[in-house]
Motif scaffolding. Structure first.
Motif, PDB file in Angstrom:
ATOM      1  N   THR A  83       0.811  -1.219   0.000  1.00 26.67           N
ATOM      2  CA  THR A  83       0.000   0.000   0.000  1.00 26.67           C
ATOM      3  C   THR A  83       0.847   1.271   0.000  1.00 26.67           C
ATOM      4  O   THR A  83       0.299   2.375   0.065  1.00 26.67           O
ATOM      5  CB  THR A  83      -0.914   0.039   1.242  1.00 26.67           C
ATOM      6  OG1 THR A  83      -0.098  -0.012   2.429  1.00 26.67           O
ATOM      7  CG2 THR A  83      -1.898  -1.112   1.233  1.00 26.67           C
ATOM      8  N   ILE A  84       2.161   1.146  -0.082  1.00 30.51           N
ATOM      9  CA  ILE A  84       3.013   2.327   0.029  1.00 30.51           C
ATOM     10  C   ILE A  84       2.713   3.385  -1.032  1.00 30.51           C
ATOM     11  O   ILE A  84       2.657   4.581  -0.714  1.00 30.51           O
ATOM     12  CB  ILE A  84       4.510   1.930   0.008  1.00 30.51           C
ATOM     13  CG1 ILE A  84       4.895   1.336   1.368  1.00 30.51           C
ATOM     14  CG2 ILE A  84       5.403   3.131  -0.293  1.00 30.51           C
ATOM     15  CD1 ILE A  84       6.315   0.866   1.462  1.00 30.51           C
ATOM     16  N   PRO A  85       2.486   3.024  -2.315  1.00 30.90           N
ATOM     17  CA  PRO A  85       2.135   4.074  -3.277  1.00 30.90           C
ATOM     18  C   PRO A  85       0.851   4.819  -2.902  1.00 30.90           C
ATOM     19  O   PRO A  85       0.706   6.004  -3.216  1.00 30.90           O
ATOM     20  CB  PRO A  85       1.965   3.305  -4.592  1.00 30.90           C
ATOM     21  CG  PRO A  85       2.799   2.080  -4.417  1.00 30.90           C
ATOM     22  CD  PRO A  85       2.636   1.709  -2.974  1.00 30.90           C
ATOM     23  N   LEU A  86      -0.072   4.119  -2.231  1.00 32.90           N
ATOM     24  CA  LEU A  86      -1.304   4.767  -1.780  1.00 32.90           C
ATOM     25  C   LEU A  86      -1.058   5.635  -0.556  1.00 32.90           C
ATOM     26  O   LEU A  86      -1.707   6.665  -0.370  1.00 32.90           O
ATOM     27  CB  LEU A  86      -2.361   3.703  -1.452  1.00 32.90           C
ATOM     28  CG  LEU A  86      -2.730   2.731  -2.573  1.00 32.90           C
ATOM     29  CD1 LEU A  86      -3.723   1.691  -2.067  1.00 32.90           C
ATOM     30  CD2 LEU A  86      -3.310   3.482  -3.768  1.00 32.90           C
ATOM     31  N   ALA A  87      -0.111   5.219   0.288  1.00 32.18           N
ATOM     32  CA  ALA A  87       0.152   5.939   1.530  1.00 32.18           C
ATOM     33  C   ALA A  87       1.120   7.103   1.362  1.00 32.18           C
ATOM     34  O   ALA A  87       1.024   8.103   2.067  1.00 32.18           O
ATOM     35  CB  ALA A  87       0.709   4.972   2.578  1.00 32.18           C
ATOM     36  N   ARG A  88       2.054   6.970   0.407  1.00 34.45           N
ATOM     37  CA  ARG A  88       3.095   7.988   0.277  1.00 34.45           C
ATOM     38  C   ARG A  88       3.163   8.642  -1.098  1.00 34.45           C
ATOM     39  O   ARG A  88       3.974   9.548  -1.307  1.00 34.45           O
ATOM     40  CB  ARG A  88       4.460   7.386   0.620  1.00 34.45           C
ATOM     41  CG  ARG A  88       4.644   7.159   2.121  1.00 34.45           C
ATOM     42  CD  ARG A  88       6.064   6.769   2.449  1.00 34.45           C
ATOM     43  NE  ARG A  88       6.323   6.788   3.875  1.00 34.45           N
ATOM     44  CZ  ARG A  88       6.768   7.829   4.556  1.00 34.45           C
ATOM     45  NH1 ARG A  88       7.002   8.962   3.927  1.00 34.45           N
ATOM     46  NH2 ARG A  88       6.985   7.757   5.852  1.00 34.45           N
ATOM     47  N   GLY A  89       2.338   8.190  -2.038  1.00 34.13           N
ATOM     48  CA  GLY A  89       2.328   8.826  -3.346  1.00 34.13           C
ATOM     49  C   GLY A  89       3.422   8.331  -4.263  1.00 34.13           C
ATOM     50  O   GLY A  89       4.103   7.343  -3.983  1.00 34.13           O
ATOM     51  N   ARG A  90       3.595   9.031  -5.369  1.00 35.58           N
ATOM     52  CA  ARG A  90       4.547   8.629  -6.400  1.00 35.58           C
ATOM     53  C   ARG A  90       5.987   8.963  -6.007  1.00 35.58           C
ATOM     54  O   ARG A  90       6.234   9.793  -5.144  1.00 35.58           O
ATOM     55  CB  ARG A  90       4.190   9.303  -7.728  1.00 35.58           C
ATOM     56  CG  ARG A  90       2.829   8.871  -8.300  1.00 35.58           C
ATOM     57  CD  ARG A  90       2.805   7.371  -8.549  1.00 35.58           C
ATOM     58  NE  ARG A  90       1.559   6.939  -9.150  1.00 35.58           N
ATOM     59  CZ  ARG A  90       1.344   6.831 -10.453  1.00 35.58           C
ATOM     60  NH1 ARG A  90       2.304   7.166 -11.296  1.00 35.58           N
ATOM     61  NH2 ARG A  90       0.191   6.399 -10.912  1.00 35.58           N
ATOM     62  N   SER A  91       6.918   8.327  -6.699  1.00 36.22           N
ATOM     63  CA  SER A  91       8.331   8.512  -6.404  1.00 36.22           C
ATOM     64  C   SER A  91       8.778   9.943  -6.680  1.00 36.22           C
ATOM     65  O   SER A  91       8.485  10.519  -7.739  1.00 36.22           O
ATOM     66  CB  SER A  91       9.168   7.540  -7.247  1.00 36.22           C
ATOM     67  OG  SER A  91      10.534   7.703  -6.980  1.00 36.22           O
ATOM     68  N   ARG A  92       9.528  10.485  -5.729  1.00 38.67           N
ATOM     69  CA  ARG A  92      10.066  11.831  -5.854  1.00 38.67           C
ATOM     70  C   ARG A  92      11.245  11.954  -4.894  1.00 38.67           C
ATOM     71  O   ARG A  92      11.357  11.181  -3.945  1.00 38.67           O
ATOM     72  CB  ARG A  92       9.003  12.888  -5.529  1.00 38.67           C
ATOM     73  CG  ARG A  92       8.438  12.731  -4.131  1.00 38.67           C
ATOM     74  CD  ARG A  92       7.020  13.298  -4.030  1.00 38.67           C
ATOM     75  NE  ARG A  92       6.515  13.237  -2.650  1.00 38.67           N
ATOM     76  CZ  ARG A  92       5.965  12.143  -2.124  1.00 38.67           C
ATOM     77  NH1 ARG A  92       5.862  11.037  -2.832  1.00 38.67           N
ATOM     78  NH2 ARG A  92       5.536  12.169  -0.872  1.00 38.67           N
ATOM     79  N   SER A  93      12.100  12.916  -5.137  1.00 40.38           N
ATOM     80  CA  SER A  93      13.280  13.057  -4.288  1.00 40.38           C
ATOM     81  C   SER A  93      13.724  14.501  -4.259  1.00 40.38           C
ATOM     82  O   SER A  93      13.252  15.348  -5.033  1.00 40.38           O
ATOM     83  CB  SER A  93      14.405  12.154  -4.794  1.00 40.38           C
ATOM     84  OG  SER A  93      14.729  12.463  -6.132  1.00 40.38           O
ATOM     85  N   GLY A  94      14.673  14.767  -3.350  1.00 39.62           N
ATOM     86  CA  GLY A  94      15.318  16.066  -3.328  1.00 39.62           C
ATOM     87  C   GLY A  94      16.439  16.106  -4.348  1.00 39.62           C
ATOM     88  O   GLY A  94      16.612  15.183  -5.146  1.00 39.62           O
TER      89      GLY A  94
END
Length: 440
Positions: free
Chosen positions: A167-178
């Motif tokens: 469920t991580i994509p649902l809980a934290r959204g799409r991949s992104r970084s600094g």
């Protein structure tokens, strides 16, 4: 920025469940509140604000979150209770209706917490502020500062993989970084604060730079140049993103420890396909062989999930034999738990809970055997140990570069310093090696 006088003389207590990423974010939340005049509660005090950063990786994790929220409400009666994290993002209505919860913040809002505290007036039901997972785009840098020796630097968040059990994509959204520049600046701040070791963390750190045009390999090269940091450890990195180039760089780098943590999840190709993982056992075995050929002393931790839907008894036995044959150091074993809105719920063949736990037991037993053999293979060697501040009355402890836990009698001047020691016998509990002698 809100005038700090708004929160004059207010205190806050912090509670974190789940992964190291959550701990890094809670630390950042604490720093934000401190900058706005809210000090951390002291032992024995009743807090004015309670921040609970939650996990939702399994149904048991959800249960622990609910229990923690109720326990904190009893411990700090009348406190303004804020719940954030993955459980809050996935089930905000459920959280909001837990007695005494005042504010539910989603993944996008947690590090903007100061904007949402308002007047700290309690209401009958919690106020919910979340963003749909598909719209979560903000990356907020975080670094844990609760331990002077080891820091956890968040370099990436979210995931685009959508594995069937997760469920991580649902809980934290799409991949992104600094950006690399931001991460280097944070590492420099850790060095200035006296931190000696940084664990690079995130949800899918090998995906770093997807939104910035940079790469994880470029990131570790840049971090390796930061003066004052003695060690970096790479936390969980997907096997398909752990390139041979990264492994070779770690082998020759100035500061990266010979320590890898790689999620396998299953040693069965059939189950990996059901999980929608992006590699097979052949690729995974190649990565282990590459590490051990290039860095023979490396510690390798491996994640596994047992009892997933579709894992027949035969497939589990195949997976067990594959894992048994890997030259790895330790297993982190998770028992599968059905999660709402995941594709795994459509897979036939449900493993009974009792069998799931039996499979977990067998894998943990295998892990104990592998870890003991790894420790035994290094007895008598001289290795650098970064010693940490122990709990009151506990022995001095620390970890070698290749992640062997080491114990010795307490020496105050050893805290947060590195010494070469000769590794001796096992301690009384069998979970660490003793120091036979200090060599420098």
């Amino acid at each position: 920025m809100i005038d700090s006088s708004t929160f004059e003389n207010k205190t806050a207590a912090y509670f974190t469940l789940g992964c190291k990423l959550n701990f890094a974010e809670t630390s950042t939340i604490g720093r934000i509140l401190e900058e706005n005049g809210i000090r951390k509660v002291r032992n024995g005090e009743k807090a004015d604000i309670c921040i609970i950063n939650t996990c939702s990786v399994t149904e048991l994790a959800d249960k622990k979150c609910r229990q923690t929220i109720r326990r904190i409400a009893r411990k700090h009666p009348g406190a303004f209770i804020v719940v954030t994290g993955c459980y809050a993002q996935l089930k905000p209505d459920e959280v909001a209706h837990i007695p005494d919860v005042d504010l539910v913040l989603g993944a996008e809002q947690k590090l903007d917490i100061i904007k949402y505290l308002g007047s700290l007036d309690k209401e009958e039901n919690g106020h919910i502020i979340t963003t749909q997972s598909k719209d979560i785009r903000q990356f907020s840098p975080s670094c844990s500062k609760g331990d002077r020796t080891r820091y956890f630097l968040k370099v990436q968040d979210g995931c685009d993989y959508f594995c069937t059990y997760c469920t991580i994509p649902l809980a934290r959204g799409r991949s992104r970084s600094g950006t690399i520049e931001q991460m280097v600046k944070q590492a420099e701040e850790v060095a200035s604060a006296g931190g000696k070791e940084i664990v690079i963390t995130g949800v899918n750190i090998g995906d770093f730079g997807k939104n910035t045009g940079e790469t994880f390999f470029e990131l570790i090269q840049a971090l390796d140049q930061v003066e004052g940091i003695e060690r970096y450890r790479i936390s969980s990195i997907e096997p398909n993103l752990l390139t041979d180039e990264i492994i070779e760089y770690v082998a020759s780098s100035r500061r990266f420890a010979p320590h890898f943590h790689i999620p396998l999840q299953s040693g069965s190709d059939e189950v990996l396909k059901l999980m929608h993982r992006r590699y097979d056992t052949a690729l995974f075995a190649h990565k282990i062989e590459k590490i051990k050929t290039t860095i023979p002393d490396a510690f390798i931790g491996v994640d596994l999930i047992v009892g997933v839907r579709g894992e027949t008894e035969k497939l589990f036995e195949n997976a067990y034999q594959f894992v048994k044959g890997l030259d790895i150091s330790q297993l982190h074993v998770f028992t599968y738990s059905e999660r709402p809105n995941t594709l795994a719920l459509k897979i036939d063949h449900i493993v009974p809970p009792a069998e799931r736990h039996e499979r977990c037991r067998r894998m943990l037993e295998l892990s104990d055997e592998k870890l003991r053999r790894f420790y035994e293979s290094h007895q008598g060697e001289s290795r650098p140990v970064l010693f940490e501040q122990p709990a009151k009355g506990a022995p001095m402890h620390g970890f070698t570069d290749n992640y062997i836990r080491v114990e010795m009698p307490f020496k105050k001047d050893f805290v947060n310093t590195t010494h070469f020691v000769r590794l001796g016998s096992f301690n009384e509990t069998g979970d660490a090696l003793t120091v036979a002698s200090v060599e420098s």
